[in-house]
Design an enzyme around this catalytic site. Structure first.
Site, PDB file in Angstrom:
ATOM      1  N   LEU A  37       0.803  -1.223   0.000  1.00  0.00           N
ATOM      2  CA  LEU A  37       0.000   0.000   0.000  1.00  0.00           C
ATOM      3  C   LEU A  37       0.837   1.274   0.000  1.00  0.00           C
ATOM      4  O   LEU A  37       0.336   2.339   0.317  1.00  0.00           O
ATOM      5  CB  LEU A  37      -0.983   0.029   1.173  1.00  0.00           C
ATOM      6  CG  LEU A  37      -1.908  -1.189   1.258  1.00  0.00           C
ATOM      7  CD1 LEU A  37      -2.696  -1.155   2.552  1.00  0.00           C
ATOM      8  CD2 LEU A  37      -2.846  -1.237   0.071  1.00  0.00           C
TER       9      LEU A  37
ATOM     10  N   ASN B 204      -0.593   5.613  -2.723  1.00  0.00           N
ATOM     11  CA  ASN B 204      -0.012   5.611  -1.387  1.00  0.00           C
ATOM     12  C   ASN B 204      -1.030   5.724  -0.270  1.00  0.00           C
ATOM     13  O   ASN B 204      -1.869   6.608  -0.267  1.00  0.00           O
ATOM     14  CB  ASN B 204       0.934   6.811  -1.256  1.00  0.00           C
ATOM     15  CG  ASN B 204       2.359   6.402  -1.484  1.00  0.00           C
ATOM     16  OD1 ASN B 204       2.765   5.370  -0.974  1.00  0.00           O
ATOM     17  ND2 ASN B 204       3.093   7.171  -2.245  1.00  0.00           N
ATOM     18  N   CYS B 205      -0.914   4.808   0.700  1.00  0.00           N
ATOM     19  CA  CYS B 205      -1.637   4.954   1.960  1.00  0.00           C
ATOM     20  C   CYS B 205      -0.550   5.165   3.000  1.00  0.00           C
ATOM     21  O   CYS B 205      -0.007   4.218   3.541  1.00  0.00           O
ATOM     22  CB  CYS B 205      -2.415   3.700   2.297  1.00  0.00           C
ATOM     23  SG  CYS B 205      -3.620   3.287   1.049  1.00  0.00           S
ATOM     24  N   VAL B 206      -0.211   6.400   3.261  1.00  0.00           N
ATOM     25  CA  VAL B 206       0.947   6.665   4.112  1.00  0.00           C
ATOM     26  C   VAL B 206       0.773   8.036   4.727  1.00  0.00           C
ATOM     27  O   VAL B 206      -0.158   8.757   4.383  1.00  0.00           O
ATOM     28  CB  VAL B 206       2.238   6.551   3.250  1.00  0.00           C
ATOM     29  CG1 VAL B 206       2.383   7.685   2.289  1.00  0.00           C
ATOM     30  CG2 VAL B 206       3.481   6.389   4.122  1.00  0.00           C
TER      31      VAL B 206
END
Lengths: 431, 348
Positions: free
Chosen positions: A212, A244-246
């Site tokens: 992710l 992006n999962c950040v």
């Protein structure tokens, strides 16, 4: 390569019978737009809302922001957008693109553990994000419970892109308010034409850590890629997409890539103060060998293009600080002058060292702010999404959300707040 | 209202003598003496120097702790709204004295404290974190300018006005980074900085690189079969429910948990709360981050002596270096105390 951005300025989004644009207003048929998203059967529910600058609205947790665009043939025929996703290969960078400037699709929903951010449309939090200034169509979806988290990330990523293309396609016949032309010859011709100007390359580091934390170029997953040279027009025309999962403050949303501020700033000076060679999108590998490979390849690429200077932009903080140092070190050792754009994690008190790695070759550093600085944001009248998500966001904590709806959080939970492409004006100074 | 200031100076600037009077014990004079006269003038009536405390440089240097207490007692009698000292320029003993007195005054009296020093004065390194220091030249030739800057800063602090970035306010940086709004975007600033570099023109980096302390590695474990090994992790795996509320990112604490009765980290008792990676797989099997099952197997096989009963764990994402260093020091001391020979440190 010549790219024309036909910009239709959007000041408001309103619900209406027919999706289209008129006089600065983007009208959206809510059911039709939701049905467009629901073409992907992986969602249990789809909800659309509007959020405008100055409204007392909070959007949380935000995954991505996308500028609505469509590629048009000279005949006016829509050709989709985002090659590899909703357009054929090879369509980014040249020809005519319709842009709904000032409008944005904001995707929101319960992602894996919410490593996402928030947007306040007014109040002190609004000053930290460019998306408090856009007219936002907010897409909140819930996944089919049988869906794996990774498939859900993909579904939501595609839904944001799909909705952005849908909106622009519906507005394709509108006369643009402005036409921006981006045109630049090939590297060889430009070097002959501009023999006395410094030759500058933009090294765009992209989070490609997998799980992710991904970036896509022409639809390809950069985690499996080596550094890749792009014409600046490709970057400005949907070739780079965020997956992006950040941490929210310094991930480059798709909107940031579409409007890459370094590309635009270098383009403005191309032929005047410098010769803009292009953009290298380079992976941030999780393994040291991968970091070393990318850094040495970037330096070799810069050298073979005859670059005399590079601007290196980071994405993320912590682990990628090592990629940043290796890139700067390799460039400087070959006599190529570097400037870094990155943020700092200097602690809530601002007293800590701001990077997780350091090298003396980094002599010119543009700071986009301390991600840990605490900010206070008041309660909003309307919350789109899931307010309790703040407990699990990077920069948030269980005690961040108070019973009155106000929050005391680290700056890093605001999406785009310390953008390392240098989109904003925030920075950090020594006190 | 007129603010009250007490000023600290040494025997020389008070006009009481040079090196031969450097043993002078702390004493107080009413009103402004020496540099305090110029400071008071520069404050333009907004504040008065109600007393000047004087001490010899050698006496201070040789009795720093007790002399500081004595000086503070003399300052306290005059109920100041702010305490000033120096400026000490590049005088080392004097700079140290000014710093020690002001640090104490700030901590005890909770009032603004201001001095001025040359950037190489040892007082800067020793007290610069807690004392507001105006940047001065290296000698008393810069007295007038230094006093004017000290007055300006003191006035702002008394009015509770923000000081602004060190460079713009003429202050020595205290190592505190704060966010400020620039006129131009980061991208524009970067292009301008690069062009300046390429043209050989001066430019100012916005963040000078920190230098990291290098820790030399411990010697190898002499006999693994007799060694006690501990598990330490920044992978964010904690007992289910996160009882110590360790943050998902930017952690300011760590946890210590008894694992002596555990053979395996299973998802019903342990979980990952880390905010920096996709924790799906870690929550299917927390052993992928902290390999307790594997360590128990090796322990049974006798590959090493025994596993330390306490697991130390935190989240390492956005965690400031200052906190990380503290965690390392504290955990290291505890492990050494417990006779642990080696550590397996897992990160993510």
């Amino acid at each position: 390569m010549r790219l024309e951005l036909h910009e239709v300025v959007i000041r408001r989004i309103e619900w209406g019978d027919r999706t289209g644009a008129w006089n600065g207003v983007l009208t959206v048929n809510r059911e039709e737009a939701a049905a467009e998203v629901a073409k992907d059967e992986r969602f249990a529910s789809v909800r659309l809302d509007l959020a405008h600058p100055g409204e007392k609205v909070r959007i949380i947790p935000v995954k991505d922001v996308v500028e609505p665009r469509v590629k048009l043939a000279r005949s006016g025929e829509p050709l989709g957008y985002f090659p590899g996703f909703f357009a054929p290969a090879g369509t980014a960078g040249k020809g005519l693109t319709l842009v709904l400037r000032g409008a944005a699709v904001v995707t929101c929903g319960p992602i894996v553990a919410f490593q996402e951010g928030f947007i306040d449309m007014s109040g002190p939090g609004a000053a930290y994000t460019p998306f408090s200034e856009t007219a936002n169509l907010v897409l909140t979806v819930e996944p089919d419970p049988r869906l794996t988290k990774h498939a859900y990330e993909e579904a939501l990523r595609l839904a944001g892109l799909r909705l952005a293309v849908y909106l622009a396609t519906a507005a394709r016949n509108v006369t643009p308010d402005a036409i921006s032309v981006y045109e630049k010859g090939n590297v060889t011709d430009e070097a002959i034409r501009l023999p006395d100007l410094p030759r500058v390359l933009h090294i765009c580091m992209a989070i490609t850590q997998g799980l992710l934390h991904d970036t896509f170029v022409h639809g390809g997953d950069m985690k499996a890629s080596l550094p890749v040279l792009l014409h600046p027009n490709e970057v400005l025309d949907g070739a780079v997409v965020s997956g992006n999962c950040v941490s929210a403050c310094d991930k480059n949303t798709t909107w940031h890539h579409q409007n890459d501020p370094v590309v635009r700033a270098l383009y403005r000076r191309h032929g005047e103060d410098l010769n803009f060679l292009g953009v290298v999108v380079t992976p941030e590998d999780v393994r040291l060998a991968g970091k070393e490979r990318a850094a040495s390849m970037n330096a070799a690429l810069a050298e073979s293009l005859g670059a005399t200077g590079v601007i290196i932009t980071e994405e993320g903080y912590g682990n990628p600080d090592t990629d940043l140092c290796l890139n700067a070190k390799q460039m400087e050792r070959r006599g190529i002058r570097t400037v870094i754009i990155a943020d700092e994690a200097a602690g809530t008190d601002g007293a800590s060292q701001g990077l997780a790695d350091s090298t003396p070759e980094i002599a010119a550093f543009v700071s986009t702010g301390n991600v840990n600085e605490m900010i206070e944001v008041p309660a909003m009248e309307r919350v789109l999404g899931y307010p309790e998500a703040i407990a699990l966001l990077s920069g948030g904590a269980p005690e961040s959300l108070r019973s009155d709806g106000s929050m005391f959080v680290e700056l890093q939970s605001v999406i785009g707040s310390t953008c390392e492409l240098g989109a904003g004006r925030w920075g950090c100074a020594e006190f | 209202m007129t603010y009250r200031i007490v000023h600290y100076t040494n025997q020389f600037f008070a006009g009481l003598g040079g090196e031969e009077k450097a043993d002078l014990r702390p004493l107080v004079r009413p009103g402004a003496v020496g540099p305090a006269l110029g400071l008071e003038q520069a404050l333009g009536g907004e504040a008065v120097v109600v007393a000047t405390v004087i001490c010899g440089d050698n006496y201070m240097a040789e009795n720093l702790a007790s002399a500081t207490e004595d000086v503070l007692a003399l300052i306290r009698e005059h109920n100041p709204d702010a305490v000033t000292a120096g400026p000490a320029f590049n005088a080392g003993r004097y700079g140290t004295a000014c710093g020690a007195v002001l640090e104490k005054a700030a901590a005890v009296l909770k009032v603004p404290v201001v001095s001025g020093m040359y950037h190489e004065n040892p007082g800067v390194e020793l007290y610069g974190r807690n004392v507001v220091l105006v940047e001065t030249g290296d000698s008393a030739r810069g007295m007038k300018d230094a006093l004017a800057k000290m007055a300006e800063v003191t006035r702002k602090l008394l009015r509770k006005e923000p000081l602004g970035p060190a460079k713009e306010s003429g202050l020595l940086p205290r190592g505190i980074r704060r966010n400020v709004l620039h006129e131009k975007s980061g991208a524009e600033r970067a292009v301008e900085m690069l062009l300046a570099r390429l043209r050989g023109e001066p430019f100012a980096t916005e963040y000078p690189m920190p230098t990291f302390r290098r820790i030399s590695p411990a010697p190898p474990v002499a006999d693994l079969r007799k060694a006690t090994i501990a598990l330490v992790s920044s992978g964010g795996v904690v007992p289910k429910g996160n009882p110590d509320r360790i943050r998902v990112s930017s952690a300011e604490s760590y946890g210590a948990y008894d694992i002596s009765a555990l053979e395996d980290l299973t998802p019903d008792i342990y979980e990952s709360i880390h905010g920096g990676y996709d924790r799906i797989w870690a929550n299917v099997d927390p052993d992928v981050v902290i390999p307790l099952d594997g360590m128990r197997a090796l322990e049974r096989e006798g590959v090493y002596g025994k596993l330390h009963p306490v697991l130390y764990t935190t989240t390492g994402t956005g965690t400031s270096v200052a906190h990380a260093e503290r965690f390392g020091r504290e955990i290291g001391a505890a492990l050494r105390e417990a006779g642990v020979d080696a550590v397996i440190l897992t990160s993510t």
